[in-house]
Scaffold this motif. Sequence first.
Motif: not given
Lengths: 418, 456
Positions: B325-328, B427-441
């Motif tokens: 789960n290390g994502r940039a 959606g896009f999730c923001g953390k420390n000014a970084q946006q990464v794509p996330v989803n849920g079903r």
Amino acid sequence: MKKYEKYIKKLKKETGHFQLNAVTNENCELNFEGKSIKNFRHGNSTDFFLKVYIGKREGSSYSSVLDDNLINNAIKTAENSPEKEYFYGLPKPRSYRFKSGQDAKLRNMDIKDMVNISKRIIKKINKKKVILNSGSLILNKSKIRLINSNNIDVTDEGLNFGVNIEASSSDSISDYEDYYFDNKFFDAGKTADNVNRKVMEFLKASGLNKKADVVIIRPKALVSLLNYGFLPNLRGDNYEKNKSLFSGKMNKKILDKNITIIDDNSLKGGINSEKCDYEGTPSMKTVLISKGILKNVIFDYNTALHNNKKSTSNSSLFGIDFSNVIIKGDNIKEPDNAIIIDTIMGAHTSDSITTDFSVHVQKAYLKDKDKLIPVTDFMISGSVTDLLNKSVGFAGKEEQREGIYTKSLVTEGVNVIV
Amino acid sequence: MNISIKPYKFLLKEKGIDYWDFRFQKIKNTNILGWNNHIKKISRGTKEGYCVRVLYKNAFGFAYGNLNDDIRNTVKRAIRIAKLLSEETSMKTEIKEHHKINDYKKSSFKTDPNNIPLKEKIDFVVRNSRITNKVVKSMQLQYEESNIENLFENSENSLIKQDMTFTALRSVIVGKKGSRTESYSHGTGMMGGYEITKKYPAMYRDSLRILKDLFKAENIKGGRLDVIMDPRLASVFIHEALGHATESDLVLQNNSCLKNRLNTKIASDIVTVYDSPLGNEWGSYFYDDEGIPAGKTLLIEKGVLKNYLASRETAGKSGLKLTGNGRAQFTDNMPLVRMSNTFIKKGKNTREELIKNVKSGVLLNGTKGGQVNTSQGTFHFSAQYGYLIKNGKLGKPVKGVSLSGNIFKLLKNIIMISDKREYDFPGFCGKNAQQVPVNGRNPYVLVKDALVGGSE
């Protein structure tokens, strides 16, 4: 320069109009955590953003490299696109009187300076019962060059320095987060002092068990409600497409006569002040709402002409955007009895068209004359237009947060949910 | 991909360098935005960049650049930063190692977007952003297509290439009746191709039906109510209320209410939650940005917290296992611990059975997003609209409703979960000014006694 000339020549030959923005950034970020500095990020980037017009067909493309692909991509897009609803051309060269401020201290800041500032913050926070969870110092130096087919060729430079600090009490009962960004050097230690003080204050916080008719909304909370739940209604593209609550209400009363809202990218020392916008329209002051009456909305060149207006110098890289927003109203003394809203959560869920909001209050105070009792975790709801319409006035010191300059709003237009 | 760290590896052999990694990323994007039968904007472009992360003794140095920069200088800069910080930091930074991987992965699709002419994509957007109903005053449709090429190399001699294609559709419909304005946003996205456009007719029908209901909807006052969250709201709920607090960087920063809670009961028995970047979801990938294979991570099992999400750095610090789960966001950014696709395990009841079990409450649908204070365990998220429930039956539509409260209280108050997972929520999730794509079903979730905020 020669690199540009070759491609400008090609663009002049193969397109009707074009606009090229070259954006160069140097970014530094120092992160710290607990009692120590954690890591440092440094980088350079240059990105090219191109718009071309063939008749009324528009094509845009972007790339990290200025090359034939960038141009061919934009031309191909234009050729395949239907004609735009309207296109009146691009701005012509003007004189740019405004000179962006260049703070020498920021311009010359390096990693060692940032390390020293961080060490000071770490020392300030980690005392008594307070722990620094995380923090960062950010410095951005940017250079933006605009070239268009009408021979505008203008370069502007920008600086942005910011601090972000999150801390909590050692028993995790209380926490606080604060940030501040400016285009000139400031004492980040003051932000640390504020975080420290608030963590200690909210150790004694309780739930809210009584309502109040008057609510004071501090700038930190107010700007997030305005950004998400109100200002989009004052954008020219939303206004003309019926995506604004105020569509068709130009020169009509839309808010209480106490409220005046101005956009000004020529504001002296303003965080978002600039020579001109991304299309080359010189920076200017635009009164949007004067004493409750809608006077204008923010425009880029083409949206303005389509609405029989002039550009308000609000073209951004990705559309129309605000610069420095100034909120004004009657100045009053803070009332003796009120709830003071300091920090909210969930403002981004506000409805930008109806301006309805319903947010969680993380930090607040119950004000009883000179006594401030910290309270947490309740909700407030309503609409941002109601907040402004039922305003009693503005109190306290003006602050800049996220490019909005405002004092605390004193209002009777909030529903407090206990 | 003609770029490589190989010619500069000798620079990274210096004594004291315990670990390094190099990432290159190229994102080709096509974004077509239509508005009221016109094209508002078409943006096509390529963003390319690379970064070098160096662990020298106990400090990380991170430098990035794009193709205008010399890689050699960027490598040198990262080493210089790490050396300087190693003298200034008192932090012990360790990296959790992983065995060498050599791999190439490419995502699949039914219809390759590259085989669809640009004109056809533009026509699709224009055709479907027409106003076809007199209540509708504005119709916006966005088609988004991204092709992401990733290259990862590190001091473990790993060499990983990924080639992933994502597509998404997002719409905003605005209606006006008299002085009343209402709007509804809808979206779908996936790791996949142009076949996504087949989902649009159903999306439009949904939007129009909901817009009409919104004109009948009233604001409610709020208070404590039983709440059924629809699959989209449940996705935001589990992401915000639980997921963020399981991110181990926050746990280590003393910034998560789930610190010291592993293997303790934090939710009701019927709650099982996991995070998984596997599959063809909007938040999927094959390897994270630290070269760790994507995998399913059990977060809660029958109410008990089982794992935190981890990166190499947090796993190295705390002995956690690597979860991938290390994502940039891009090569400009250092990887952080991030969620991917977060799922609640299906329950045994139908949606109708959940409704029948509510005497007085509200069914909340859709979401306008949410936010969490991970340290305090408080959260807030808003629904797009809903329906009152009285004695097990759906009543009048409501709007302007949000949910707020404490993570533990809400998780423990979940009393029923439906038996079907429906809708995605890209959606896009923001953390420390970084946006990464996330989803849920996710399924429908019934929570008793929740704090509901209205805007009446």
